[in-house]
Design a protein around this motif. Structure first.
Motif, PDB file in Angstrom:
ATOM      1  N   PRO A   1      23.946 -10.376  34.489  1.00  0.00           N
ATOM      2  CA  PRO A   1      23.367 -11.442  33.735  1.00  0.00           C
ATOM      3  C   PRO A   1      24.174 -11.434  32.355  1.00  0.00           C
ATOM      4  O   PRO A   1      24.339 -10.577  31.888  1.00  0.00           O
ATOM      5  N   LEU A   2      24.476 -12.891  32.115  1.00  0.00           N
ATOM      6  CA  LEU A   2      25.262 -12.702  30.749  1.00  0.00           C
ATOM      7  C   LEU A   2      24.197 -12.121  29.655  1.00  0.00           C
ATOM      8  O   LEU A   2      25.017 -11.759  28.481  1.00  0.00           O
TER       9      LEU A   2
ATOM     10  N   VAL B   1      36.616  -5.101  30.342  1.00  0.00           N
ATOM     11  CA  VAL B   1      35.626  -4.046  30.234  1.00  0.00           C
ATOM     12  C   VAL B   1      34.375  -4.760  29.595  1.00  0.00           C
ATOM     13  O   VAL B   1      34.338  -5.241  28.579  1.00  0.00           O
ATOM     14  N   ILE B   2      33.233  -4.715  30.589  1.00  0.00           N
ATOM     15  CA  ILE B   2      32.000  -5.261  30.050  1.00  0.00           C
ATOM     16  C   ILE B   2      31.043  -4.122  29.808  1.00  0.00           C
ATOM     17  O   ILE B   2      30.669  -3.342  30.852  1.00  0.00           O
ATOM     18  N   GLU B   3      30.035  -4.252  28.640  1.00  0.00           N
ATOM     19  CA  GLU B   3      29.304  -3.135  28.548  1.00  0.00           C
ATOM     20  C   GLU B   3      27.967  -3.891  28.350  1.00  0.00           C
ATOM     21  O   GLU B   3      27.883  -5.105  28.067  1.00  0.00           O
ATOM     22  N   SER B   4      26.922  -3.074  28.923  1.00  0.00           N
ATOM     23  CA  SER B   4      25.735  -3.609  28.828  1.00  0.00           C
ATOM     24  C   SER B   4      24.615  -2.541  28.215  1.00  0.00           C
ATOM     25  O   SER B   4      25.073  -1.327  28.313  1.00  0.00           O
TER      26      SER B   4
ATOM     27  N   ASP C   1      27.586 -20.150  34.567  1.00  0.00           N
ATOM     28  CA  ASP C   1      26.884 -20.119  33.015  1.00  0.00           C
ATOM     29  C   ASP C   1      25.760 -19.033  32.972  1.00  0.00           C
ATOM     30  O   ASP C   1      25.176 -19.198  31.863  1.00  0.00           O
ATOM     31  N   ARG C   2      25.263 -18.174  33.862  1.00  0.00           N
ATOM     32  CA  ARG C   2      24.306 -17.524  33.827  1.00  0.00           C
ATOM     33  C   ARG C   2      24.525 -16.032  33.985  1.00  0.00           C
ATOM     34  O   ARG C   2      24.037 -14.955  33.461  1.00  0.00           O
TER      35      ARG C   2
ATOM     36  N   PRO D   1      23.521 -17.874  25.896  1.00  0.00           N
ATOM     37  CA  PRO D   1      22.145 -17.201  26.254  1.00  0.00           C
ATOM     38  C   PRO D   1      21.423 -16.633  25.036  1.00  0.00           C
ATOM     39  O   PRO D   1      21.742 -15.795  24.419  1.00  0.00           O
ATOM     40  N   VAL D   2      19.980 -17.137  24.742  1.00  0.00           N
ATOM     41  CA  VAL D   2      19.434 -16.484  23.780  1.00  0.00           C
ATOM     42  C   VAL D   2      18.095 -15.608  24.615  1.00  0.00           C
ATOM     43  O   VAL D   2      17.555 -16.309  25.308  1.00  0.00           O
ATOM     44  N   PRO D   3      17.973 -14.587  24.193  1.00  0.00           N
ATOM     45  CA  PRO D   3      16.885 -13.649  24.669  1.00  0.00           C
ATOM     46  C   PRO D   3      15.437 -14.514  24.368  1.00  0.00           C
ATOM     47  O   PRO D   3      15.179 -14.929  23.267  1.00  0.00           O
ATOM     48  N   GLY D   4      14.572 -14.494  25.457  1.00  0.00           N
ATOM     49  CA  GLY D   4      13.426 -14.957  25.217  1.00  0.00           C
ATOM     50  C   GLY D   4      13.425 -16.442  25.353  1.00  0.00           C
ATOM     51  O   GLY D   4      12.203 -17.319  25.029  1.00  0.00           O
ATOM     52  N   ALA D   5      14.554 -17.085  25.534  1.00  0.00           N
ATOM     53  CA  ALA D   5      14.457 -18.587  25.368  1.00  0.00           C
ATOM     54  C   ALA D   5      14.717 -19.289  27.028  1.00  0.00           C
ATOM     55  O   ALA D   5      15.866 -19.122  27.445  1.00  0.00           O
ATOM     56  N   GLY D   6      13.714 -19.825  27.314  1.00  0.00           N
ATOM     57  CA  GLY D   6      13.764 -20.791  28.574  1.00  0.00           C
ATOM     58  C   GLY D   6      14.203 -20.053  29.704  1.00  0.00           C
ATOM     59  O   GLY D   6      13.636 -19.092  30.167  1.00  0.00           O
ATOM     60  N   GLN D   7      15.365 -20.627  30.367  1.00  0.00           N
ATOM     61  CA  GLN D   7      15.888 -19.936  31.560  1.00  0.00           C
ATOM     62  C   GLN D   7      16.549 -18.392  31.628  1.00  0.00           C
ATOM     63  O   GLN D   7      16.588 -17.785  32.577  1.00  0.00           O
ATOM     64  N   TRP D   8      16.809 -18.184  30.380  1.00  0.00           N
ATOM     65  CA  TRP D   8      17.306 -16.871  30.187  1.00  0.00           C
ATOM     66  C   TRP D   8      16.567 -15.752  30.061  1.00  0.00           C
ATOM     67  O   TRP D   8      16.736 -14.631  30.010  1.00  0.00           O
TER      68      TRP D   8
END
Length: 177
Positions: free
Chosen positions: A108-109, A132-135, A90-91, A168-175
């Motif tokens: 990380p997701l 294929v995963i891009e970041s 989930d992360r 996952p939302v940037p800047g929110a809690g565990q993320w």
């Protein structure tokens, strides 16, 4: 943990706060070429054993040694296939490879910016594909994962994690970092 579906030891790579969503091995087709080579080597060795003159024991020994080498190569590839897996939590996404030297690539997701998958003609017939995963980063430890089983389902499950209601939302809690 019992009932891990052949993924013993997977928990040691997971954080105490993360939950495994899915874990798969690469598709069995990764073993097709070494199996075919070992089988072809056996057939060739048996055929040559029948047609060669009986006075050539060194040639027969070399043929046998060649076939044993093909079997050793097959055994190594099976060990590599068994040792490697692709895990989605989930992360984050993890890809573990290696028999003697374990390698774990992770993303990380929250860092995933784009994702696609493709299925070559052989993959459409046999049931495998490539994701294929891009970041945003330039050097990615985890980018292209080849020969994954059921890529349609894997793609949808990862998309659900990335874009579903619990994404996952940037800047929110565990993320956040």
């Amino acid at each position: 943990m019992a009932g891990t579906g052949g993924f013993e030891g997977i928990e040691r790579f997971l954080l105490p706060t993360e939950r495994r969503v899915l874990a798969v091995r690469r598709h069995w087709s990764r073993l097709a070429e070494p199996v075919a080579a070992a089988a072809g080597g056996l057939v060739g060795m048996l055929w040559l054993d029948q047609v060669l003159p009986t006075g050539l024991p060194l040639v027969r020994d070399l043929l046998l040694a060649g076939w044993v080498a093909l079997m050793g190569r097959l055994a190594w590839r099976v060990l590599e296939w068994r040792a490697g897996w692709f895990v989605v939590t989930d992360r984050r996404l993890l890809l573990r490879t290696g028999v003697l030297t374990r390698r774990v690539a992770m993303m990380p997701l929250i860092k995933v910016t784009d994702m696609s998958y493709s299925r070559p003609p052989a993959g459409r017939v046999l049931g495998y594909g490539e994701i294929v995963i891009e970041s945003a980063g330039r050097d990615q430890a985890l980018r292209r994962i080849r020969q994954l089983p059921r890529p349609d389902g894997l793609y949808l499950e990862i998309c659900e994690l990335l874009f579903g209601p619990k994404a996952p939302v940037p800047g929110a809690g565990q993320w956040s970092r």
